[in-house]
Enzyme design. Structure first.
Site, PDB file in Angstrom:
ATOM      1  N   SER A 175     106.079   1.339  81.294  1.00 12.26           N
ATOM      2  CA  SER A 175     107.830   1.536  81.615  1.00 12.26           C
ATOM      3  C   SER A 175     108.509   2.581  80.719  1.00 12.26           C
ATOM      4  O   SER A 175     108.130   2.509  79.554  1.00 12.26           O
ATOM      5  CB  SER A 175     108.662   0.179  81.875  1.00 12.26           C
ATOM      6  N   TYR A 188     110.131  -7.582  77.420  1.00 11.52           N
ATOM      7  CA  TYR A 188     109.860  -7.013  78.668  1.00 11.52           C
ATOM      8  C   TYR A 188     109.273  -5.673  77.963  1.00 11.52           C
ATOM      9  O   TYR A 188     108.058  -5.103  77.968  1.00 11.52           O
ATOM     10  CB  TYR A 188     110.645  -6.819  79.561  1.00 11.52           C
TER      11      TYR A 188
HETATM   12  P1  NAD Z   1     107.704  -6.069  92.313  1.00 10.38           P
HETATM   13  O1  NAD Z   1     108.726  -7.428  91.997  1.00 10.38           O
HETATM   14  O2  NAD Z   1     107.978  -5.618  93.805  1.00 10.38           O
HETATM   15  O3  NAD Z   1     106.207  -6.416  91.965  1.00 10.38           O
HETATM   16  C1  NAD Z   1     105.898  -7.114  90.941  1.00 10.38           C
HETATM   17  C2  NAD Z   1     104.813  -7.996  91.507  1.00 10.38           C
HETATM   18  O4  NAD Z   1     104.087  -8.598  90.590  1.00 10.38           O
HETATM   19  C3  NAD Z   1     105.259  -9.175  92.201  1.00 10.38           C
HETATM   20  O5  NAD Z   1     105.455  -8.787  93.836  1.00 10.38           O
HETATM   21  C4  NAD Z   1     104.219 -10.151  92.220  1.00 10.38           C
HETATM   22  O6  NAD Z   1     103.488 -10.286  93.346  1.00 10.38           O
HETATM   23  C5  NAD Z   1     103.636  -9.782  91.010  1.00 10.38           C
HETATM   24  N1  NAD Z   1     103.377 -10.955  90.226  1.00 10.38           N
HETATM   25  C6  NAD Z   1     104.369 -11.195  89.021  1.00 10.38           C
HETATM   26  N2  NAD Z   1     104.003 -12.178  88.468  1.00 10.38           N
HETATM   27  C7  NAD Z   1     102.537 -12.459  88.917  1.00 10.38           C
HETATM   28  C8  NAD Z   1     101.695 -13.288  88.216  1.00 10.38           C
HETATM   29  N3  NAD Z   1     101.933 -14.232  87.450  1.00 10.38           N
HETATM   30  N4  NAD Z   1     100.467 -13.143  89.178  1.00 10.38           N
HETATM   31  C9  NAD Z   1     100.196 -12.488  89.992  1.00 10.38           C
HETATM   32  N5  NAD Z   1     100.906 -11.486  90.440  1.00 10.38           N
HETATM   33  C10 NAD Z   1     102.100 -11.317  89.792  1.00 10.38           C
HETATM   34  O7  NAD Z   1     108.393  -4.959  91.021  1.00 10.38           O
HETATM   35  P2  NAD Z   1     108.114  -3.495  90.973  1.00 10.38           P
HETATM   36  O8  NAD Z   1     109.370  -2.940  90.352  1.00 10.38           O
HETATM   37  O9  NAD Z   1     107.281  -2.835  92.005  1.00 10.38           O
HETATM   38  O10 NAD Z   1     106.983  -3.996  89.424  1.00 10.38           O
HETATM   39  C11 NAD Z   1     105.793  -3.198  89.545  1.00 10.38           C
HETATM   40  C12 NAD Z   1     105.568  -2.824  88.149  1.00 10.38           C
HETATM   41  O11 NAD Z   1     106.375  -1.531  87.722  1.00 10.38           O
HETATM   42  C13 NAD Z   1     105.632  -3.922  86.966  1.00 10.38           C
HETATM   43  O12 NAD Z   1     104.835  -3.608  85.979  1.00 10.38           O
HETATM   44  C14 NAD Z   1     107.027  -3.454  86.639  1.00 10.38           C
HETATM   45  O13 NAD Z   1     107.035  -3.587  84.952  1.00 10.38           O
HETATM   46  C15 NAD Z   1     106.923  -1.706  86.759  1.00 10.38           C
HETATM   47  N6  NAD Z   1     108.089  -1.068  86.226  1.00 10.38           N
HETATM   48  C16 NAD Z   1     109.154  -1.238  87.480  1.00 10.38           C
HETATM   49  C17 NAD Z   1     110.409  -0.748  87.225  1.00 10.38           C
HETATM   50  C18 NAD Z   1     111.352  -0.605  88.405  1.00 10.38           C
HETATM   51  O14 NAD Z   1     112.578   0.032  88.152  1.00 10.38           O
HETATM   52  N7  NAD Z   1     111.282  -1.036  89.410  1.00 10.38           N
HETATM   53  C19 NAD Z   1     110.223   0.386  86.139  1.00 10.38           C
HETATM   54  C20 NAD Z   1     109.473   0.495  85.101  1.00 10.38           C
HETATM   55  C21 NAD Z   1     108.448  -0.400  85.296  1.00 10.38           C
END
Ligand code: NAD
Ligand code: MG
Length: 281
Positions: A175, A188
């Site tokens: 991130s 985080y």
């Molecule tokens: P999202 O909520 O759509 O996806 C995250 C998914 O993680 C969930 O749908 C869930 O199925 C899974 N998950 C969570 N805990 C779990 C567990 N214990 N076991 C199995 N599965 C689990 O969110 P997203 O934004 O698509 O996040 C995806 C990645 O992107 C993450 O690593 C997040 O840190 C990273 N990220 C997101 C952003 C943003 O702005 N959305 C920014 C930087 C990084």
């Protein structure tokens, strides 16, 4: 951005399915596949929504078969599986909590049983629990954040190593918060920094086996993680140079690049899909 409370057990968890308005775009309609991942098998954690779901769809469009691991949103996962199948690829759904090592091992066993191979591992699942003060990060929250966001990278990748061979790839999801910090996401951001160290270290360790290890470091991307974490999201992404949040559809192609042979001479690196914020290292 005002935060939501750290959930007690059995309450709604951040990351849970969330009615989003507007709905995120997972793949732009004009995206064309070109067999970049034909007949590869890719395991994507958190593939039910957001960045993971976008990655799954792009991989399928490029000809890969999928293992989609998710925590609890079965409806979301089933709808992504249906889209994958429409594109002519297979999709194995696994609903499990990756914070337990035994479950990560099970994912690999199920993958090999189904496909007999594994070529691409995308570590992507995560949660976040914003807090304004370090003092508000309870021991319980701290453990939850690390158990969810970084431990499974070790568990799953360890289990996968037995099956990965020359040309295969591991892609990790950090991130922008790892690189510039985040006032409200100290725990985080710490796990996201750990993912950078993990990626660089493992890339060095696996280089002699010709297995590449890279990552994506997204900035503000419109996914269920955002409305489930913050109460006020009206300015989400507005402070990036491009002046808006990104869509998952703008992140998935970075994973395709890192997974494909186009990226045959890059390992240990991150792609910064963040709307233009300059990252020093
Ligand atoms: P999202 O909520 O759509 O996806 C995250 C998914 O993680 C969930 O749908 C869930 O199925 C899974 N998950 C969570 N805990 C779990 C567990 N214990 N076991 C199995 N599965 C689990 O969110 P997203 O934004 O698509 O996040 C995806 C990645 O992107 C993450 O690593 C997040 O840190 C990273 N990220 C997101 C952003 C943003 O702005 N959305 C920014 C930087 C990084
Ligand atoms: Mg989800």
């Amino acid at each position: 951005m005002p935060k939501k409370e750290f959930p007690e057990q059995n309450q709604t968890q951040p990351g849970k399915a969330h009615k989003m308005n507007p709905e995120p775009t997972l793949m732009r309609p004009s995206y064309k596949g070109s067999d970049k991942l034909k007949d590869k098998v890719a395991l994507v954690t958190g593939g039910d929504s957001g960045i993971g779901a976008s990655t799954v769809l792009h991989f399928a469009k490029e000809g890969a078969h999928i293992v989609l691991v998710y925590l609890e949103e079965t409806k979301d996962a089933q709808s992504i599986k249906a889209e994958v199948e429409q594109m002519g690829s297979k999709c194995l759904l696994i609903k499990t909590d990756l914070s337990h090592e035994v479950n990560c091992i099970h994912c690999l066993q199920a993958c090999i049983e189904e496909y007999g191979q594994l070529n691409i591992v995308v570590n992507n699942a995560a949660m976040q629990f914003p807090q304004d003060s370090l003092l508000d990060i309870t021991k319980k929250q701290l453990h939850k954040t690390f158990e969810t966001n970084i431990y499974p990278y070790f568990y799953l990748t360890k289990a996968a190593l037995e099956y990965l061979t020359e040309g295969d790839t591991i892609i990790n999801t950090s991130s922008v918060t790892a690189y510039r910090g985040s006032e409200h996401l100290v725990d985080y951001a710490s796990t996201k920094g750990a993912i950078v160290g993990f990626t660089r270290s493992l890339s060095a360790q696996l280089a002699s086996k010709k297995i590449r290890v890279n990552g994506v470091a997204p900035g503000p991307i419109w996914t269920p993680l955002i409305p489930s974490s913050f109460d006020d999201i009206s300015d989400f992404g507005q402070d990036t140079p491009l002046g808006r949040a990104g869509q998952p559809s703008e992140v998935g192609p970075a994973y395709v690049f890192l997974a494909s042979e186009d990226n045959s001479y890059i390992t240990g690196q991150f792609i910064h899909v963040n709307g233009g914020e300059i990252i020093g290292s």
